[in-house]
Design a protein around this motif. Sequence first.
Motif, PDB file in Angstrom:
ATOM      1  N   GLY A  23      32.063  84.825  77.763  1.00  0.00           N
ATOM      2  CA  GLY A  23      32.165  83.384  78.005  1.00  0.00           C
ATOM      3  C   GLY A  23      31.545  83.034  79.347  1.00  0.00           C
ATOM      4  O   GLY A  23      30.436  83.478  79.675  1.00  0.00           O
ATOM      5  N   THR A  24      32.302  82.296  80.156  1.00  0.00           N
ATOM      6  CA  THR A  24      31.771  81.840  81.445  1.00  0.00           C
ATOM      7  C   THR A  24      31.823  82.924  82.529  1.00  0.00           C
ATOM      8  O   THR A  24      31.453  82.666  83.671  1.00  0.00           O
ATOM      9  N   ALA A  29      28.004  91.230  81.525  1.00  0.00           N
ATOM     10  CA  ALA A  29      28.605  90.179  80.681  1.00  0.00           C
ATOM     11  C   ALA A  29      27.776  90.064  79.415  1.00  0.00           C
ATOM     12  O   ALA A  29      26.581  89.767  79.480  1.00  0.00           O
ATOM     13  N   LEU A  30      28.387  90.319  78.259  1.00  0.00           N
ATOM     14  CA  LEU A  30      27.697  90.136  76.982  1.00  0.00           C
ATOM     15  C   LEU A  30      28.259  88.909  76.287  1.00  0.00           C
ATOM     16  O   LEU A  30      29.476  88.746  76.205  1.00  0.00           O
ATOM     17  N   ASP A  31      27.384  88.072  75.798  1.00  0.00           N
ATOM     18  CA  ASP A  31      27.833  86.948  74.980  1.00  0.00           C
ATOM     19  C   ASP A  31      26.666  86.507  74.106  1.00  0.00           C
ATOM     20  O   ASP A  31      25.499  86.752  74.437  1.00  0.00           O
ATOM     21  N   ILE A  32      26.997  85.865  73.003  1.00  0.00           N
ATOM     22  CA  ILE A  32      25.942  85.415  72.106  1.00  0.00           C
ATOM     23  C   ILE A  32      25.570  83.958  72.381  1.00  0.00           C
ATOM     24  O   ILE A  32      24.579  83.444  71.858  1.00  0.00           O
ATOM     25  N   SER A  33      26.366  83.295  73.238  1.00  0.00           N
ATOM     26  CA  SER A  33      26.117  81.886  73.556  1.00  0.00           C
ATOM     27  C   SER A  33      25.342  81.768  74.873  1.00  0.00           C
ATOM     28  O   SER A  33      25.835  82.155  75.938  1.00  0.00           O
ATOM     29  N   ALA A  50      27.140  79.802  77.517  1.00  0.00           N
ATOM     30  CA  ALA A  50      28.145  80.578  78.258  1.00  0.00           C
ATOM     31  C   ALA A  50      27.451  81.474  79.288  1.00  0.00           C
ATOM     32  O   ALA A  50      27.899  81.582  80.436  1.00  0.00           O
ATOM     33  N   LEU A  51      26.337  82.090  78.888  1.00  0.00           N
ATOM     34  CA  LEU A  51      25.669  83.059  79.770  1.00  0.00           C
ATOM     35  C   LEU A  51      25.115  82.420  81.041  1.00  0.00           C
ATOM     36  O   LEU A  51      25.073  83.047  82.091  1.00  0.00           O
ATOM     37  N   ARG A  52      24.688  81.171  80.927  1.00  0.00           N
ATOM     38  CA  ARG A  52      24.202  80.479  82.132  1.00  0.00           C
ATOM     39  C   ARG A  52      25.289  80.458  83.193  1.00  0.00           C
ATOM     40  O   ARG A  52      25.024  80.584  84.381  1.00  0.00           O
TER      41      ARG A  52
END
Length: 281
Positions: free
Chosen positions: A98-99, A117-121, A124-126
């Motif tokens: 997430g954030t 940090a892994l995320d698919i969004s 969120a990654l920004r």
Amino acid sequence: MFADVVPYLRCPICADDLAVAEKALRCPAGHAFDIARQGYANLLTGKAHLGTADTPEMVAARADFLGGGHFAPLAELVAERAAALDPGEGCVLDAGAGTGHYLAAVLDRLPGRPGVALDISKHALRRAARAHPRIGALAWDVWRPLPVRTGAVAVLIDVFAPRSGTEFHRVLRPDGALIVVTPAPYHLGELIERLGLLSVDERKADRVADSVGERFAPTGAWSLDLPLSLTHADVASLVAMGPSARHTEPGILRERIAALAEPVKVTAAFEVRAFDVRPES
Ligand SMILES: C[S@@+](CC[C@H](N)C(=O)[O-])C[C@H]1O[C@@H](n2cnc3c(N)ncnc32)[C@H](O)[C@@H]1O
Ligand SMILES: [Zn+2]
């Protein structure tokens, strides 16, 4: 940021080492992954299934709500457990970060250690990319083999996010620890009926055990209940960052929130579980 993190990563296509090249991560075979202007690297190749990615609205609501400090004791508990279980070497991995709120709290407790940090969004990654100077944020689908070297991870945290037991087992060091956070069955119970939200699956605890399965041995479990006193705006963010956001008509939700007596008394309830890595049998 990426310079500290790349030694723990591997190319998602050929599994060879990655290095930081200009505005990209690159392997010796020439597979290259752009580092976005906003600071995260996009390792996803081909068609990604973005159906479960948090939307910009969900991410903004999550950032607002977490920024208000309402779940600070949860971040504190996760960070404290991570520091206690840390084997002293290796990176920290947050699956579905997430954030980056919880990963940043863990890194604050583990000076000098890198965090992935892994995320698919991408939305969120920004935020995750900016959440802590030692975070390297990567666009990735947790259901695919992780772009992380075998045995590279000291502590893996998974907070309300998808879990892949096989891959979590592969990337963790044999002396590493997995920490999983899920909502307790009565999480936000006071709001469920009044706002028509989705309720937490009563079998969530069993499902955590099933999903990490025989590859992990439970070493501890902690319950955390947080009595919250919220404004209507807080409640709106809390609902908008969760799974009900996709299932409830916004106009109806706004009316129902406006009808609640302020401050709105709500109990957030979490279960934090820690696991040791079992040797491969
Ligand atoms: C409920 S949020 C939790 C975020 C963060 N752990 C927190 O507690 O603030 C779930 C996160 O998992 C991400 N996610 C969902 N499916 C995913 C997948 N297949 N791979 C990677 N991330 C995923 C979403 O984009 C979202 O950021
Ligand atoms: Zn490669």
